[in-house]
Scaffold this active site. Sequence first.
Site, PDB file in Angstrom:
ATOM      1  N   HIS A 137      47.287  10.035  41.178  1.00 21.12           N
ATOM      2  CA  HIS A 137      46.941  10.319  39.777  1.00 21.12           C
ATOM      3  C   HIS A 137      45.430  10.270  39.613  1.00 21.12           C
ATOM      4  O   HIS A 137      44.711   9.952  40.549  1.00 21.12           O
ATOM      5  CB  HIS A 137      47.678   9.383  38.819  1.00 21.12           C
ATOM      6  CG  HIS A 137      47.308   7.932  38.912  1.00 21.12           C
ATOM      7  ND1 HIS A 137      47.562   7.166  40.039  1.00 21.12           N
ATOM      8  CD2 HIS A 137      46.702   7.099  38.029  1.00 21.12           C
ATOM      9  CE1 HIS A 137      47.145   5.930  39.832  1.00 21.12           C
ATOM     10  NE2 HIS A 137      46.600   5.858  38.629  1.00 21.12           N
ATOM     11  N   HIS A 143      43.176   8.438  37.921  1.00 22.22           N
ATOM     12  CA  HIS A 143      42.317   7.282  37.606  1.00 22.22           C
ATOM     13  C   HIS A 143      41.272   7.018  38.687  1.00 22.22           C
ATOM     14  O   HIS A 143      41.537   7.173  39.881  1.00 22.22           O
ATOM     15  CB  HIS A 143      43.174   6.032  37.385  1.00 22.22           C
ATOM     16  CG  HIS A 143      43.871   6.028  36.062  1.00 22.22           C
ATOM     17  ND1 HIS A 143      45.004   5.291  35.814  1.00 22.22           N
ATOM     18  CD2 HIS A 143      43.595   6.688  34.905  1.00 22.22           C
ATOM     19  CE1 HIS A 143      45.398   5.488  34.560  1.00 22.22           C
ATOM     20  NE2 HIS A 143      44.564   6.336  33.998  1.00 22.22           N
ATOM     21  N   ASP A 183      40.049   4.435  40.076  1.00 27.24           N
ATOM     22  CA  ASP A 183      40.302   3.467  41.147  1.00 27.24           C
ATOM     23  C   ASP A 183      41.253   4.029  42.214  1.00 27.24           C
ATOM     24  O   ASP A 183      41.617   3.325  43.159  1.00 27.24           O
ATOM     25  CB  ASP A 183      40.822   2.135  40.579  1.00 27.24           C
ATOM     26  CG  ASP A 183      42.097   2.277  39.772  1.00 27.24           C
ATOM     27  OD1 ASP A 183      42.196   3.204  38.956  1.00 27.24           O
ATOM     28  OD2 ASP A 183      43.007   1.450  39.957  1.00 27.24           O
ATOM     29  N   HIS A 184      41.633   5.308  42.062  1.00 29.98           N
ATOM     30  CA  HIS A 184      42.456   5.982  43.075  1.00 29.98           C
ATOM     31  C   HIS A 184      41.782   7.217  43.670  1.00 29.98           C
ATOM     32  O   HIS A 184      42.262   7.744  44.668  1.00 29.98           O
ATOM     33  CB  HIS A 184      43.827   6.354  42.483  1.00 29.98           C
ATOM     34  CG  HIS A 184      44.579   5.155  41.995  1.00 29.98           C
ATOM     35  ND1 HIS A 184      45.634   4.608  42.675  1.00 29.98           N
ATOM     36  CD2 HIS A 184      44.367   4.357  40.919  1.00 29.98           C
ATOM     37  CE1 HIS A 184      46.061   3.528  42.031  1.00 29.98           C
ATOM     38  NE2 HIS A 184      45.309   3.357  40.954  1.00 29.98           N
ATOM     39  N   HIS A 232      52.413   6.333  33.214  1.00 29.71           N
ATOM     40  CA  HIS A 232      51.091   5.706  33.406  1.00 29.71           C
ATOM     41  C   HIS A 232      50.010   6.753  33.099  1.00 29.71           C
ATOM     42  O   HIS A 232      49.105   6.507  32.318  1.00 29.71           O
ATOM     43  CB  HIS A 232      51.001   5.201  34.847  1.00 29.71           C
ATOM     44  CG  HIS A 232      49.707   4.544  35.202  1.00 29.71           C
ATOM     45  ND1 HIS A 232      49.338   3.312  34.701  1.00 29.71           N
ATOM     46  CD2 HIS A 232      48.690   4.936  36.017  1.00 29.71           C
ATOM     47  CE1 HIS A 232      48.146   2.984  35.200  1.00 29.71           C
ATOM     48  NE2 HIS A 232      47.739   3.950  36.000  1.00 29.71           N
ATOM     49  N   ASP A 246      50.562   4.041  40.740  1.00 27.33           N
ATOM     50  CA  ASP A 246      50.639   3.064  39.650  1.00 27.33           C
ATOM     51  C   ASP A 246      51.890   3.269  38.799  1.00 27.33           C
ATOM     52  O   ASP A 246      51.946   2.850  37.643  1.00 27.33           O
ATOM     53  CB  ASP A 246      49.389   3.151  38.760  1.00 27.33           C
ATOM     54  CG  ASP A 246      48.158   2.579  39.443  1.00 27.33           C
ATOM     55  OD1 ASP A 246      48.267   2.080  40.579  1.00 27.33           O
ATOM     56  OD2 ASP A 246      47.076   2.635  38.821  1.00 27.33           O
ATOM     57  N   HIS A 304      48.575  -1.158  43.636  1.00 26.72           N
ATOM     58  CA  HIS A 304      47.873  -2.417  43.353  1.00 26.72           C
ATOM     59  C   HIS A 304      48.669  -3.624  43.843  1.00 26.72           C
ATOM     60  O   HIS A 304      49.907  -3.580  43.891  1.00 26.72           O
ATOM     61  CB  HIS A 304      47.677  -2.618  41.837  1.00 26.72           C
ATOM     62  CG  HIS A 304      46.679  -1.699  41.210  1.00 26.72           C
ATOM     63  ND1 HIS A 304      45.376  -2.057  40.984  1.00 26.72           N
ATOM     64  CD2 HIS A 304      46.808  -0.426  40.758  1.00 26.72           C
ATOM     65  CE1 HIS A 304      44.734  -1.043  40.405  1.00 26.72           C
ATOM     66  NE2 HIS A 304      45.589  -0.038  40.253  1.00 26.72           N
TER      67      HIS A 304
HETATM   68 FE    FE Z   1      45.189   1.924  39.423  1.00 30.09          FE
HETATM   69 ZN    ZN Z   2      46.086   4.074  37.414  1.00 32.86          ZN
END
Ligand code: FE
Ligand code: ZN
Length: 230
Positions: A52, A54, A56-57, A107, A126, A164
């Site tokens: 996805h 975001h 942090d990915h 999400h 996520d 995570h």
């Molecule tokens: Fe994340």
């Molecule tokens: Zn995420």
Amino acid sequence: MDVFIVPILEDNYAYVIQSGDMVGVVDPGEAGPVVAYLEQHNLKPDWIINTHHHWDHVDGNADLIEKYGCKVAAPNECKGDKDVILQDGEDFKFGDIAFQIFLTAGHTMGHIVLFDPTYRILFSGDTLFVMGCGRLFEGTHADMFKSMQVIKSFPPETAIYCGHEYTAGNAKFATHIMPDSADIKSRAMEVIGQGCTMPTMLATELATNPYLIAKSIEDFKKYRTAKDNF
Ligand code: FE
Ligand code: ZN
């Protein structure tokens, strides 16, 4: 297929995967630790795979592309150039296997998960965590409840690798919201303090993950809302 766990950022996981002569990196939220792992093992990635959009990915994508010239397979919601758009119902060939792609909105609206039916491995991003699920940033409770049913459709012996390490917090919440479950109680004792809890088995999650146990959108919404305020 081989899967190697690379902890990144605060509590994210990137995964270096290998099948045949293909090497891939799932969700490189930062490049540094991934590059260190690849160099240590003399590997060069052919593919970046994102679940996805975001940061942090995906934030490690640019450095990996610059260093290795690797291609990108990602859902349409991810910004930047893509060599393959990962879409619901399609296959993504990777070495000796073919991932099945499933949309799991909630999400984010375009979040996808990748299922390898040969080795029964799921990358859940996520959408699903150990004893938990992702927060609803874009979708509705109905969207995410539907995505939980997608997860439940895989074989119980599927090994799940999540985006995570949220397990300790999720275990405390699960114990709180379902105090009568012996399965949850013993699983919580097992995972709290364990460190890395990847992968988890779907069979275990079916018995101990409140969001998979939820039988209706109403139940799901009740648990998700309680967790948001826990
Ligand atoms: Fe994340
Ligand atoms: Zn995420």
